[in-house]
Motif scaffolding. Structure first.
Motif, PDB file in Angstrom:
ATOM      1  N   GLN A   1       1.230 -10.399  45.244  1.00  0.00           N
ATOM      2  CA  GLN A   1       0.310 -11.484  44.860  1.00  0.00           C
ATOM      3  C   GLN A   1       0.659 -12.024  43.472  1.00  0.00           C
ATOM      4  O   GLN A   1       0.113 -13.038  43.046  1.00  0.00           O
ATOM      5  CB  GLN A   1      -1.131 -10.965  44.823  1.00  0.00           C
ATOM      6  N   ASN A   2       1.489 -11.313  42.758  1.00  0.00           N
ATOM      7  CA  ASN A   2       1.778 -11.699  41.380  1.00  0.00           C
ATOM      8  C   ASN A   2       3.242 -12.026  41.137  1.00  0.00           C
ATOM      9  O   ASN A   2       3.760 -11.835  40.061  1.00  0.00           O
ATOM     10  CB  ASN A   2       1.366 -10.550  40.434  1.00  0.00           C
TER      11      ASN A   2
ATOM     12  N   ASP B   1      -0.011   0.286  48.209  1.00  0.00           N
ATOM     13  CA  ASP B   1      -1.106  -0.513  47.652  1.00  0.00           C
ATOM     14  C   ASP B   1      -0.605  -1.389  46.502  1.00  0.00           C
ATOM     15  O   ASP B   1      -0.856  -2.594  46.459  1.00  0.00           O
ATOM     16  CB  ASP B   1      -2.202   0.437  47.158  1.00  0.00           C
ATOM     17  N   ASP B   2       0.136  -0.762  45.586  1.00  0.00           N
ATOM     18  CA  ASP B   2       0.606  -1.507  44.417  1.00  0.00           C
ATOM     19  C   ASP B   2       1.620  -2.573  44.809  1.00  0.00           C
ATOM     20  O   ASP B   2       1.647  -3.660  44.232  1.00  0.00           O
ATOM     21  CB  ASP B   2       1.235  -0.551  43.385  1.00  0.00           C
TER      22      ASP B   2
ATOM     23  N   ASN C   1      -0.622  -0.631  35.130  1.00  0.00           N
ATOM     24  CA  ASN C   1       0.223  -0.293  36.271  1.00  0.00           C
ATOM     25  C   ASN C   1       1.491  -1.146  36.224  1.00  0.00           C
ATOM     26  O   ASN C   1       1.412  -2.381  36.211  1.00  0.00           O
ATOM     27  CB  ASN C   1      -0.565  -0.574  37.559  1.00  0.00           C
TER      28      ASN C   1
ATOM     29  N   LYS D   1      -0.154 -19.305  38.262  1.00  0.00           N
ATOM     30  CA  LYS D   1      -1.268 -18.499  37.725  1.00  0.00           C
ATOM     31  C   LYS D   1      -2.051 -19.322  36.728  1.00  0.00           C
ATOM     32  O   LYS D   1      -1.495 -20.113  35.976  1.00  0.00           O
ATOM     33  CB  LYS D   1      -0.727 -17.259  37.024  1.00  0.00           C
ATOM     34  N   LEU D   2      -3.324 -19.106  36.767  1.00  0.00           N
ATOM     35  CA  LEU D   2      -4.173 -19.773  35.791  1.00  0.00           C
ATOM     36  C   LEU D   2      -4.118 -19.023  34.482  1.00  0.00           C
ATOM     37  O   LEU D   2      -3.989 -17.799  34.458  1.00  0.00           O
ATOM     38  CB  LEU D   2      -5.617 -19.778  36.285  1.00  0.00           C
TER      39      LEU D   2
ATOM     40  N   TRP E   1      -7.927   1.221  39.731  1.00  0.00           N
ATOM     41  CA  TRP E   1      -7.684   2.227  40.766  1.00  0.00           C
ATOM     42  C   TRP E   1      -8.578   3.437  40.549  1.00  0.00           C
ATOM     43  O   TRP E   1      -9.073   4.054  41.492  1.00  0.00           O
ATOM     44  CB  TRP E   1      -6.203   2.640  40.736  1.00  0.00           C
TER      45      TRP E   1
ATOM     46  N   ILE F   1       3.673  -1.769  38.405  1.00  0.00           N
ATOM     47  CA  ILE F   1       3.974  -2.564  39.609  1.00  0.00           C
ATOM     48  C   ILE F   1       2.945  -3.688  39.788  1.00  0.00           C
ATOM     49  O   ILE F   1       3.284  -4.853  39.909  1.00  0.00           O
ATOM     50  CB  ILE F   1       4.004  -1.673  40.869  1.00  0.00           C
ATOM     51  N   SER F   2       1.669  -3.319  39.805  1.00  0.00           N
ATOM     52  CA  SER F   2       0.644  -4.323  40.093  1.00  0.00           C
ATOM     53  C   SER F   2       0.266  -5.137  38.862  1.00  0.00           C
ATOM     54  O   SER F   2      -0.193  -6.268  38.977  1.00  0.00           O
ATOM     55  CB  SER F   2      -0.610  -3.661  40.661  1.00  0.00           C
ATOM     56  N   GLY F   3       0.432  -4.558  37.702  1.00  0.00           N
ATOM     57  CA  GLY F   3       0.073  -5.269  36.472  1.00  0.00           C
ATOM     58  C   GLY F   3      -1.386  -5.117  36.092  1.00  0.00           C
ATOM     59  O   GLY F   3      -1.828  -5.707  35.120  1.00  0.00           O
ATOM     60  N   TYR F   4      -2.156  -4.333  36.868  1.00  0.00           N
ATOM     61  CA  TYR F   4      -3.584  -4.183  36.562  1.00  0.00           C
ATOM     62  C   TYR F   4      -3.859  -2.864  35.840  1.00  0.00           C
ATOM     63  O   TYR F   4      -3.054  -1.930  35.860  1.00  0.00           O
ATOM     64  CB  TYR F   4      -4.424  -4.280  37.841  1.00  0.00           C
TER      65      TYR F   4
ATOM     66  N   LYS G   1     -11.917  -1.249  42.928  1.00  0.00           N
ATOM     67  CA  LYS G   1     -11.177  -1.950  43.971  1.00  0.00           C
ATOM     68  C   LYS G   1     -12.141  -2.507  45.011  1.00  0.00           C
ATOM     69  O   LYS G   1     -13.327  -2.217  45.009  1.00  0.00           O
ATOM     70  CB  LYS G   1     -10.153  -1.003  44.615  1.00  0.00           C
TER      71      LYS G   1
ATOM     72  N   ILE H   1      -0.173  -5.557  46.019  1.00  0.00           N
ATOM     73  CA  ILE H   1      -0.736  -6.343  44.903  1.00  0.00           C
ATOM     74  C   ILE H   1       0.389  -7.059  44.152  1.00  0.00           C
ATOM     75  O   ILE H   1       0.231  -8.202  43.725  1.00  0.00           O
ATOM     76  CB  ILE H   1      -1.547  -5.429  43.955  1.00  0.00           C
ATOM     77  N   TRP H   2       1.531  -6.384  44.054  1.00  0.00           N
ATOM     78  CA  TRP H   2       2.672  -6.980  43.354  1.00  0.00           C
ATOM     79  C   TRP H   2       3.073  -8.310  44.003  1.00  0.00           C
ATOM     80  O   TRP H   2       3.399  -9.279  43.336  1.00  0.00           O
ATOM     81  CB  TRP H   2       3.836  -5.986  43.367  1.00  0.00           C
TER      82      TRP H   2
ATOM     83  N   ASP I   1      -7.159 -12.866  39.698  1.00  0.00           N
ATOM     84  CA  ASP I   1      -7.696 -14.227  39.627  1.00  0.00           C
ATOM     85  C   ASP I   1      -8.410 -14.633  40.913  1.00  0.00           C
ATOM     86  O   ASP I   1      -9.282 -15.489  40.897  1.00  0.00           O
ATOM     87  CB  ASP I   1      -6.554 -15.231  39.356  1.00  0.00           C
TER      88      ASP I   1
END
Lengths: 195, 700
Positions: free
Chosen positions: B39-40, B32-33, A147, B46-47, A157, A149-152, A173, B36-37, A111
């Protein structure tokens, strides 16, 4: 005895390589099938003859409208075109009840990342394939991998777990944005993308 | 022969495994993950994803009321932009306005009433119930020995009428306003006329020449979109911007001509110009006929021959004469003063000297200069006219104007040690730290609000800010608070809802059948007379539209007094002068989106509030080390600052920004008065532009 130490060290080393390169990616991503299959090639090939922008439109202000809404599909698929199962599902479950298809978007960005398609395709004169690859000629949709963990999407990646790109459009990225902007001598601050 | 595994063997295996992992993507990808995690996280708001819709509203962050297009997902705004072709804001919204929808989520947002446990520096802010707050405030009003004042910081709204009516019902009630710094020259002009009930505005669009004494015309002044448009159109319109200012501000940097002066001599320079216009160029026009005291004025001006004041002002007489000649030959011009959002207005005499130039040049009541508009202001007592130490109960409706308000300015009117101060505001800010009760109100885009004519507008306008966000539980409308206080006091006082009051105002405008309505959605204007009913007019305003009145047709030729009071020449500058400055909306009492504060902090687009700017020569003369922290001292106290050298600052001057705050929100130290404004001396005329100061490096 002499080789035991080397053997133990080597086994640990080898097991880690197997875990890191094969088991880890398998565990990291969860597969989620798309709600319905879609053949881009039929639409863009000789039979359909459509351009990407006919469905992936921009609004009056030039803003990219993303995945087409069901009303767009219904322009042609209000009634089944052919007798395939996919066509039947599309008409019965989505176009007739005017229900949006819950697509998984491979290129969905966080976002806090603002990506204006219009300035890239118009001012930057970039083609869709430069970022999205030859998606427009695919005959089926790949399984969407998320993913854990990240949810993306895995596509953010890149397919290769090492992050090394085998194709120029692989990976979405920030480092790729930065590299591309640097190649084009664009000097942008954080706020250009993170609004 | 069997050998069991030893600890050493396990360590070898672990070592091999660890080394092996380094040759796989696992650790790097996990890093890396994981980043990012974070951030969530579940608590991160969250929108929603979904179709983007648009709504129109108007910004209420400052009186300009710029038109806003809100891009929403799931009904909530995620991006604000301007409205193309809007006749006032011209499609632009200032940087603060672009992030206006962030403010509802500000970390210092207040959604429950609070009370300070005392007045000492150690006092704590404690949550309090609304009922108890209202009971105690009502009791204080009932037993007030001095006056009960409502200070309205955003006057002329329909809420302002309620405030005025409430104070009128009290025996000792006063409805007061702090004048907008942007209209200080206009207010000085109004005072010079015999007729008092007039309202003036600047016709910037048609003017040929704008001479500004320090007003930040090209840095957020008035309606920023309009000023930017006029600046960009200079090549075709041949409009000229001249900035007379001691520091090379952003406006000075962009202006067609910057005339650098010594600090505090603006009034003298205005009278220098007046002297040249009347005694050398022998300017005479219809306006001058209205001056009752022209002979006395001319006589007094002889003290302001440019050569006599050259040493004090730092301007060569030739520059003054050239400027006077340009003004005399311009078809139309506007001369205005002061109004730095951090530094406040000049003193009354200086403003009158500047305002008088407009009268001498015939700029008042003329298209392309200063025009009269219908006076629809809610009559209020100007804050400076309230006697010192006379207020028992002060209720501050702290709806932000974007301009600094030093606490000393407020404090000097309170009865010492026997007063109650209540703030009605959505955020904890520097002012609220001095108050007894904080009543949380709705913030921008959370309730329907009317937008009256901005100060300085050449015509009357009206718009409605449509709510875009839900109103949080615990917040209260400022008029609802007044209503509840009135109820506890058993006053015969009923208050209509905001919608009803705004409808009443809309009906009153509709009955005039004057002006036109600009619609945000189609960018078209139509005469008000073409709108069939008042209800239609209201609906269109609510959907996003601005009503713009007709321009007044008559020329304003009235009797006035020029009163060239003798302005004292500053003594030779042997001490350092502290001069605060700011950017509208980013001063200490304003709230700024934390994202913007972070950007400013990291990009240095704006100096932070704890950084002072000094000329390199002044730094050397004072034997200061720029790389070390310093202590700034005035009569009011001391505060730690960082020094930054800048050639744009004159000698012996310390420029201090009063915002944006370093972390986007007041820290505890900040709330305990360690801020730029509290270091300034508020003079008896309510100004705080210049203070004697000292600065030294901090010893470890």
């Amino acid at each position: 005895m002499k080789y035991t130490s080397a053997l133990l060290f080597g086994s640990g080393f080898l097991i880690s390589l197997i875990v890191g390169w094969f088991l880890f990616p398998a565990a990291l991503y969860r597969s989620e099938p798309q709600p319905i299959q879609f053949n881009h090639k039929i639409h863009t090939g000789e039979k359909g003859g459509m351009a990407c922008t006919e469905c992936h439109t921009t609004d009056d202000a030039g803003k990219f409208q993303g995945i087409p809404r069901i009303a767009k599909c219904a322009e042609c698929h209000a009634a089944p075109l052919g007798e395939s199962d996919v066509e039947k599902i599309l008409v019965e479950q989505y176009t007739t009840p005017n229900q949006e298809i819950p697509w998984h978007v491979y290129s969905r960005q966080p976002d806090n990342a603002y990506f204006p398609h219009a300035s890239h395709t118009t001012l930057g004169k970039m083609k869709c394939v430069e970022c999205h690859g030859d998606h427009g000629n695919s005959e089926s949709l790949e399984v969407y991998q998320v993913n854990r963990i990240s949810g993306y999407s895995r596509d953010i990646w890149g397919k290769n777990i090492s992050g090394i790109q085998s194709q120029p459009w692989e990976g979405m990225k920030m480092d790729r944005c930065v590299r591309c902007h640097a190649e084009r001598s664009r000097k942008d601050g954080c706020i250009a993308c993170h609004k | 022969m069997q050998k069991s595994l030893t600890r050493r063997d396990l360590l070898k295996f672990a070592g091999g495994s660890a080394l092996g992992l380094l040759f796989t993507p696992l650790p790097w990808k996990l890093l890396d993950d994981s980043a990012i995690w974070t951030q969530n996280w579940a608590l991160t708001p969250k929108l929603s994803h979904g179709p983007i819709t648009t709504k129109f509203s108007s910004c209420t962050l400052c009186p300009a009321g710029c038109a806003v297009k809100a891009h929403c997902v799931d009904g909530l705004p995620f991006r604000l932009t301007g409205v193309h072709h809007h006749p006032m804001s011209n499609g632009a919204v200032c940087a603060r306005g672009l992030a206006g929808h962030h403010l509802a989520y500000h970390p210092l947002r207040m959604t429950i009433p609070h009370k300070f446990s005392g007045r000492s520096a150690e006092s704590r802010l404690i949550p309090y119930t609304l009922n108890n707050s209202i009971k105690e405030i009502s009791a204080a009003i009932d037993s007030a020995q001095g006056s009960v004042v409502i200070l309205d910081q955003s006057p002329n709204r329909t809420s302002s009428i309620i405030f005025k009516q409430f104070t009128e019902k009290l025996q000792n009630g006063i409805y007061a306003t702090l004048s907008s710094d942007e209209e200080s020259t206009l207010l000085a002009l109004q005072e010079m006329f015999d007729e008092k009930n007039i309202s003036l505005g600047y016709d910037f669009e048609k003017t040929e020449m704008i001479v500004s004494f320090g007003a930040p015309l090209l840095d957020g002044f008035g309606t920023p979109g309009l000023m930017t448009k006029l600046y960009n159109e200079r090549k075709t319109s041949r409009k000229k911007f001249i900035q007379i200012e001691s520091c090379q501000s952003r406006t000075a940097l962009q202006a067609d001509q910057w005339i650098p002066i010594k600090p505090g001599v603006e009034g003298i320079i205005a009278l220098n110009i007046a002297f040249v216009l009347l005694n050398e160029i022998k300017l005479h026009n219809q306006n001058s006929n209205g001056a009752k005291d022209i002979s006395e004025y001319k006589k007094n001006l002889k003290n302001f021959i440019p050569e006599r004041t050259e040493h004090a002002t730092g301007i060569q007489p030739g520059v003054i004469r050239k400027l006077a000649l340009d003004l005399a030959s311009a078809r139309s011009s506007i001369i205005l003063g002061g109004a730095d959002p951090g530094g406040g207005s000049f003193g009354k005499e200086t403003e009158k000297a500047i305002a008088g130039l407009n009268l001498i040049l015939g700029n008042v009541g003329k298209s392309g200069a200063i025009t009269e508009r219908k006076n629809e202001n809610v009559q209020a007592e100007p804050w400076p006219k309230i006697p010192d130490h006379s207020i028992s109960v002060l209720i501050m409706d702290s709806y932000e104007t974007g301009y600094a308000v030093p606490w000393q300015l407020i404090e000097q009117k309170l009865i010492p040690d026997n007063n109650i101060v209540v703030t009605l505001l959505p955020y904890l800010n520097e002012i609220s730290a001095h108050t007894d009760y904080i009543i949380p109100t709705t913030t921008y885009y959370e309730s329907v609000r009317d937008i009256p004519t901005p100060a300085g507008s050449p015509v009357n306008t009206f718009a409605i800010s449509q709510p875009l966000l839900p109103k949080p539980d615990g917040t209260i409308e400022e008029t609802e608070f007044i209503s509840q206080v009135a109820s506890v006091l058993h006053m015969d006082f009923t208050i209509a809802s905001a919608e009803e009051r705004i409808k009443e105002k809309v009906n009153s405008i509709y009955s005039t059948k004057r002006g036109k309505l600009f619609s945000f959605s189609d960018g078209q204007s139509k005469p008000l007379i073409d709108i069939s009913t008042a209800n239609d007019f209201y609906s269109q305003l609510l959907d996003g539209a601005t009503w713009i009145d007709e321009k007044a047709s008559k020329n304003l030729v009235k009797k006035f007094s020029l009163k060239a009071d003798i302005i004292a020449q500053p003594s030779s500058q042997d001490r350092l002068l502290l001069i605060p400055f700011g950017w509208r909306g980013a001063v200490s009492s304003s709230s700024l989106s934390p994202i913007m504060s972070k950007l400013f902090q990291e990009s240095e687009l704006r100096e932070n509030a704890n950084t002072v700017l000094m000329n390199p020569q002044t730094i050397a003369d004072a034997k200061l080390n720029e790389t070390q922290n310093a202590i700034l001292e005035t009569k009011s106290g001391s505060m730690p600052v960082k020094i930054k050298s800048s050639n744009t600052v004159p000698l012996n001057v310390i420029y201090i920004p009063v915002g944006p705050l370093p972390n986007g929100s007041p820290s505890k130290a900040y709330l305990n008065n360690l801020n730029a404004l509290s270091m300034c001396e508020v003079k008896s005329d309510g100004t705080w532009r210049i203070t004697n100061a000292a600065i030294r490096n901090q010893t470890v």
